[in-house]
Design a protein around this motif. Structure first.
Motif: not given
Length: 348
Positions: A176-182, A220-227
């Motif tokens: 989850n922390t890694a997802l927050v970071a990306v 929540v995850l819409e900002g996650v665009t990296v592979p």
């Protein structure tokens, strides 16, 4: 895992505060044939928060091209609830011996200290460690640690790190922390709260729990665009006092990420904690196989993302297929047990 509301004023201060550097102690612990271990005892003075970290750095002999001065990829790793910078050493060792550095960040608000003290207040400590303010603080720990390791404060390592190949990674709460970071974030009182760091260009997510107790993971995850690479198992069930998360929650995170640049690996059987350094959990025979496969898969994923090289991933699929319920990039079907747990196959 993270359910309570943010204190918005506090978070606004944390997000806009100027990061100051407190006293730091650096200790070189060992120099193995393939890598060295260096501990940093950093303090983020702006938050009055220690940020210990352990760096596993490949020696020149371990670099993929020993004759070159090529930049070194860096994986910034976040531990699960109750962990520390010493954890997940099997991953760090494997990666460093093959030329990839990893920085393991310790989060003092949700580290091994939650397991110590009065057993009757354990649930209270766990709830406090899982509070949204701590979730954001962990994301800022990762940002701070990356700032430090890229600076002269860390010695010679920052100059050798490949700025184009910096990866956020973690297990459980750390995923989850890694997802927050990306880029993961939530809306609170009309504003989006996040701690995205654009320096991360990929993510490795092992056993991600749900986010903030929210039903709409896509927002929540819409900002996650990296592979992103997602790793889990059909018996990846989280059971801690006061909290339960079924294995299907791991797939929900994967499915909610909109970018097609994602892959997932689901091991057959296992447990949530087999991805830690603990031996035997998830099965005495399966445990070491999953550890070896996970470490190897991460680097195969990086080969694919950064070099467009599918060779390592193809080789990985062939080697580990016997223990998989679902392999990344492979047309395999989930077993009946996996399907009964709601682990439906998604398009990679």
């Amino acid at each position: 895992m993270i359910r309570r509301p943010f204190v918005v004023a506090l978070l606004a201060f944390v997000l806009t505060a100027i990061t100051l550097i407190g006293p730091a102690r650096t200790q070189s612990l060992s120099n193995e044939p393939g890598f060295r271990i260096v501990d940093f005892d950093w303090v983020d003075a702006a938050r009055s928060r220690p940020v210990p970290a352990r760096l596993h750095w490949p020696n020149e002999i371990a670099a993929r091209d020993p004759a070159s001065k090529a930049r070194v990829p860096l994986i910034v790793f976040s531990h699960g609830m109750g962990g520390s910078r010493r954890g997940y050493s099997y991953l760090a060792r494997y990666w460093a011996e093959r030329g990839v550095a990893s920085l393991h960040v310790q989060h003092v608000g949700s580290d091994r200290s939650v397991w110590t003290g009065n057993p009757f207040t354990l649930v209270q400590r766990l709830h406090s460690a899982a509070h949204e303010s701590e979730a954001l603080a962990r994301g800022l720990d990762v940002r701070f640690a990356l700032d430090r390791v890229l600076s002269n404060d860390a010695g010679p390592y920052g100059a050798r790190i490949d700025r184009q190949r910096i990866i956020a990674a973690g297990h459980s709460y750390g995923a989850n922390t890694a997802l927050v970071a990306v880029g993961a974030g939530v809306m609170r009182e009309g504003r989006r709260i996040e701690a995205k760091d654009p320096r991360f260009s990929a993510a490795i997510l092992i056993s991600s729990p749900p986010f903030y107790g929210e039903p709409h993971l896509a927002s929540v995850l819409e900002g996650v665009t990296v592979p992103s690479l997602h790793v889990t198992a059909t018996e990846d069930i989280i059971r801690i006092p006061g909290y339960y998360s079924p294995a299907a929650d791991r797939l929900a995170i994967y499915n909610a990420i909109s970018t097609p640049r994602k892959a997932i690996a689901v091991f057959q059987g296992g447990s949530h904690s087999m991805f830690t350094d603990r031996a035997a959990t998830g099965g005495r025979d399966l445990n070491p196989k999953v550890k070896a496969a996970t470490a190897e898969l991460a680097l195969a994923f990086l080969d694919l993302v950064y070099d467009g090289d599918r060779t390592s991933m193809t080789r990985w699929n062939a080697r580990w297929q016997p223990i998989m319920a679902l392999s990344p990039g492979a047309p395999s079907l989930l077993s009946p047990v996996a399907r009964s747990r709601g682990l439906v196959q998604a398009t990679n």
